[in-house]
Scaffold this motif. Structure first.
Motif, PDB file in Angstrom:
ATOM      1  N   UNK A 279      -0.949 -46.839  52.845  1.00 22.82           N
ATOM      2  CA  UNK A 279      -2.103 -46.361  52.063  1.00 22.82           C
ATOM      3  C   UNK A 279      -3.390 -46.998  52.584  1.00 22.82           C
ATOM      4  N   UNK A 280      -3.334 -48.285  52.881  1.00 27.53           N
ATOM      5  CA  UNK A 280      -4.504 -48.995  53.402  1.00 27.53           C
ATOM      6  C   UNK A 280      -4.937 -48.418  54.745  1.00 27.53           C
ATOM      7  N   UNK A 281      -3.973 -48.131  55.607  1.00 33.84           N
ATOM      8  CA  UNK A 281      -4.297 -47.550  56.915  1.00 33.84           C
ATOM      9  C   UNK A 281      -4.905 -46.160  56.767  1.00 33.84           C
ATOM     10  N   UNK A 282      -4.385 -45.380  55.827  1.00 36.48           N
ATOM     11  CA  UNK A 282      -4.907 -44.040  55.597  1.00 36.48           C
ATOM     12  C   UNK A 282      -6.360 -44.103  55.148  1.00 36.48           C
ATOM     13  N   UNK A 283      -6.661 -45.000  54.200  1.00 29.42           N
ATOM     14  CA  UNK A 283      -8.024 -45.094  53.689  1.00 29.42           C
ATOM     15  C   UNK A 283      -8.989 -45.653  54.732  1.00 29.42           C
ATOM     16  N   UNK A 284      -8.604 -46.748  55.385  1.00 27.05           N
ATOM     17  CA  UNK A 284      -9.500 -47.368  56.353  1.00 27.05           C
ATOM     18  C   UNK A 284      -9.694 -46.469  57.567  1.00 27.05           C
ATOM     19  N   UNK A 285      -8.595 -45.969  58.137  1.00 34.03           N
ATOM     20  CA  UNK A 285      -8.710 -45.094  59.295  1.00 34.03           C
ATOM     21  C   UNK A 285      -9.450 -43.814  58.962  1.00 34.03           C
ATOM     22  N   UNK A 286      -9.113 -43.210  57.810  1.00 33.95           N
ATOM     23  CA  UNK A 286      -9.782 -41.973  57.416  1.00 33.95           C
ATOM     24  C   UNK A 286     -11.272 -42.155  57.189  1.00 33.95           C
ATOM     25  N   UNK A 287     -11.655 -43.304  56.608  1.00 34.90           N
ATOM     26  CA  UNK A 287     -13.072 -43.573  56.384  1.00 34.90           C
ATOM     27  C   UNK A 287     -13.825 -43.704  57.700  1.00 34.90           C
ATOM     28  N   UNK A 288     -13.237 -44.392  58.678  1.00 32.26           N
ATOM     29  CA  UNK A 288     -13.877 -44.529  59.988  1.00 32.26           C
ATOM     30  C   UNK A 288     -14.019 -43.175  60.681  1.00 32.26           C
ATOM     31  N   UNK A 289     -12.991 -42.332  60.561  1.00 31.91           N
ATOM     32  CA  UNK A 289     -13.076 -40.998  61.162  1.00 31.91           C
ATOM     33  C   UNK A 289     -14.190 -40.187  60.497  1.00 31.91           C
ATOM     34  N   UNK A 290     -14.266 -40.271  59.173  1.00 30.44           N
ATOM     35  CA  UNK A 290     -15.313 -39.517  58.464  1.00 30.44           C
ATOM     36  C   UNK A 290     -16.701 -40.078  58.745  1.00 30.44           C
ATOM     37  N   UNK A 291     -16.789 -41.379  59.001  1.00 26.93           N
ATOM     38  CA  UNK A 291     -18.070 -41.945  59.422  1.00 26.93           C
ATOM     39  C   UNK A 291     -18.555 -41.269  60.703  1.00 26.93           C
ATOM     40  N   UNK A 292     -17.603 -40.882  61.557  1.00 22.72           N
ATOM     41  CA  UNK A 292     -17.966 -40.192  62.780  1.00 22.72           C
ATOM     42  C   UNK A 292     -18.209 -38.713  62.572  1.00 22.72           C
ATOM     43  N   UNK A 293     -17.183 -37.996  62.133  1.00 21.39           N
ATOM     44  CA  UNK A 293     -17.299 -36.538  62.068  1.00 21.39           C
ATOM     45  C   UNK A 293     -18.171 -36.066  60.913  1.00 21.39           C
ATOM     46  N   UNK A 294     -18.471 -36.945  59.937  1.00 23.11           N
ATOM     47  CA  UNK A 294     -19.295 -36.529  58.806  1.00 23.11           C
ATOM     48  C   UNK A 294     -20.670 -36.052  59.223  1.00 23.11           C
ATOM     49  N   UNK A 295     -21.151 -36.527  60.385  1.00 25.83           N
ATOM     50  CA  UNK A 295     -22.485 -36.128  60.852  1.00 25.83           C
ATOM     51  C   UNK A 295     -22.495 -34.767  61.522  1.00 25.83           C
TER      52      UNK A 295
END
Length: 473
Positions: free
Chosen positions: A272-288
């Motif tokens: 769960x921790x990996x999903x949240x942390x990794x997913x947040x970093x990915x969204x930090x990128x693709x969110x733009x």
């Protein structure tokens, strides 16, 4: 003494109609979000504001989702899911009408916050309605209908916006929500059964809600105003200090709360921790990307909204195509391999548009965006699924809420980061030429790649029980 007759099981048709009814409302929400991205350059001209400042129209909505989503589950149980869902639709439609009536950026941002308040209550409550109204053996089919807007919305949103902007003024990208929303409300009232409110839920975690709202809002506002002179430096520092203080105070009190608004204890589960942390970093990128792509195509390359929309919708095509392959890929290769491969490819395809130029063939652009959507979809399907591999069933709702909030925060910060990078890249003359987009796209690609070490740290057999893959020796 005979037992009372059990309630008849709902028919397959009725459960399908429930899913379609709530999905029709969500389709409106997804179309609205993608249509607004296409209209950003038009709104910049209409309001006579810097195109970079239009990112406020995106982040204000996402911020409202992040702040109010945690309250949706409690509200649905306390007041009845159907009642809350219909109320949320009314608020969303009110926000849509106000967006169309806005005559400056400040008014649009305020209206988008109203929309976000409605949107925050729609998706989580809709999911609860579908799950509650569907027998477990029919849930997979029902959820297929429910998730359809997430697939169709990004496909039809851009061309709808492009078509509207080519024949009418920009307010109509918001006004078209009104008849669609009214039809959706009619379907919900016709097919969704009433649910009885629960009176024994206990108190709402008001202190936790207020502290988390202040912490999230402060962080996003600081990120949104960084480097673009929207707030003086002293105000940014004070707001950041307030945000951090509220966050630290929430960490202290949530441990003593029986039902915290955001259950951070779930982070003890590695998957769960990996999903949240990794997913947040990915969204930090693709969110733009939804912010940068319309500016690149319409401002830097000079395309019309309609032409640009037919390029950007190919990302949605890639997302749609990926769905049938995701489960088979996870079963064959496992979560760790799938996540590491697809996050690397997602980072590369996220950065690639930074090298688009007037001479770049349109078919090549569409191919890159399609492959990017395909890789992104596989990455998110794997990350969202492994999140629940080790979480107990009793904590699934809390895990879903925390995951939804972190997703929205990641997207909001991603838009802000992309805006800051574009502001730095365009230099003193302020020109938005194609070469000025190289730095922003490369930067968001590199941020996406930061998730790679998080996924590499997973156990090779992580999530094997839910992927169907045999454990390695």
């Amino acid at each position: 003494m005979s037992e009372p007759p059990s309630e008849p099981s709902p028919s397959p048709l009725s459960t399908r109609l429930v899913s379609i009814a709530v999905a029709s409302a969500l389709l409106m929400e997804f179309i609205d979000s993608t249509a607004l991205s296409t209209a950003l350059p038009t709104l910049s001209r209409a309001f006579a504001v810097d195109p970079i400042h239009l990112k406020l129209a995106l982040t204000s909505y996402i911020l409202a989702l992040a702040v109010f989503t945690p309250a949706s589950g409690w509200a649905a149980e306390r007041f009845g899911a159907r009642r809350v869902f219909l109320s949320a639709m009314i608020v969303f439609l009110l926000g849509s009408a106000l967006c169309g009536l806005s005559r400056n950026l400040e008014g649009l941002v305020a209206s988008r916050i109203v929309q976000g308040l409605g949107g925050a209550m729609m998706t989580p409550v809709a999911r609860l309605i579908v799950v509650s109204a569907t027998p477990k053996d029919k849930l997979l089919t029902a959820m297929g209908w429910f998730t359809m807007p997430a697939l169709v919305g990004p496909l039809i949103g851009p061309p709808i916006a492009g078509l509207v902007l080519s024949v009418a003024d920009w307010p109509w990208i918001f006004y078209i929500n009104l008849p669609v929303g009214l039809l959706g409300m009619t379907a919900v009232m016709r097919f969704v059964p009433r649910s009885e409110p629960k009176r024994d839920l206990g108190r709402f975690d008001t202190p936790g809600f207020m502290l988390s709202a202040l912490a999230i809002s402060g962080l996003v506002v600081v990120a949104e105003t960084a480097g673009v002179d929207l707030l003086p430096p002293w105000a940014q520092v004070a707001l950041l200090a307030l945000s951090l203080a509220c966050g630290l105070l929430y960490l202290r009190i949530c441990k003593r709360t029986g039902r915290p608004i955001l259950d951070l204890s779930l982070l003890r589960y590695p998957t769960y921790r990996a999903s949240l942390l990794g997913g947040t970093l990915v969204r930090l990128g693709i969110g733009a990307s939804p912010f940068l792509m319309p500016l690149l195509l319409q401002v830097a390359l000079g395309w019309s909204p309609l032409k640009a929309s037919f390029v950007t919708l190919t990302t949605g095509v890639g997302v749609l195509v990926a769905r049938p392959f995701a489960a088979a890929g996870l079963k064959r290769f496992g979560f760790r391999t799938a996540l590491t491969v697809f996050v690397t490819l997602t980072a590369l395809f996220t950065a690639a548009p930074g090298f688009f130029a007037p001479a770049t063939p349109m078919w090549l652009m569409m191919g890159i965006l399609t492959l990017g959507g395909f890789c992104r979809s596989n990455q998110f399907i794997a990350a969202n699924t492994i999140a629940y591999a080790d979480v107990p069933e009793t904590s699934t709702a809390a895990a879903s809420t925390l995951s939804a909030v972190t997703q929205q925060v990641g997207l909001a910060l991603g838009v802000s980061f992309g805006g800051v990078m574009l502001h730095l890249a365009r230099g003193a003359d302020g020109a938005l030429t194609p070469d000025r987009f190289t730095l922003p796209f490369v930067a968001i690609g590199l941020v996406t790649l930061l998730a790679l070490p998080v996924y590499l740290a997973l156990d090779k057999d992580a999530g094997a029980a839910i992927s169907g893959r045999s454990r390695t020796a």
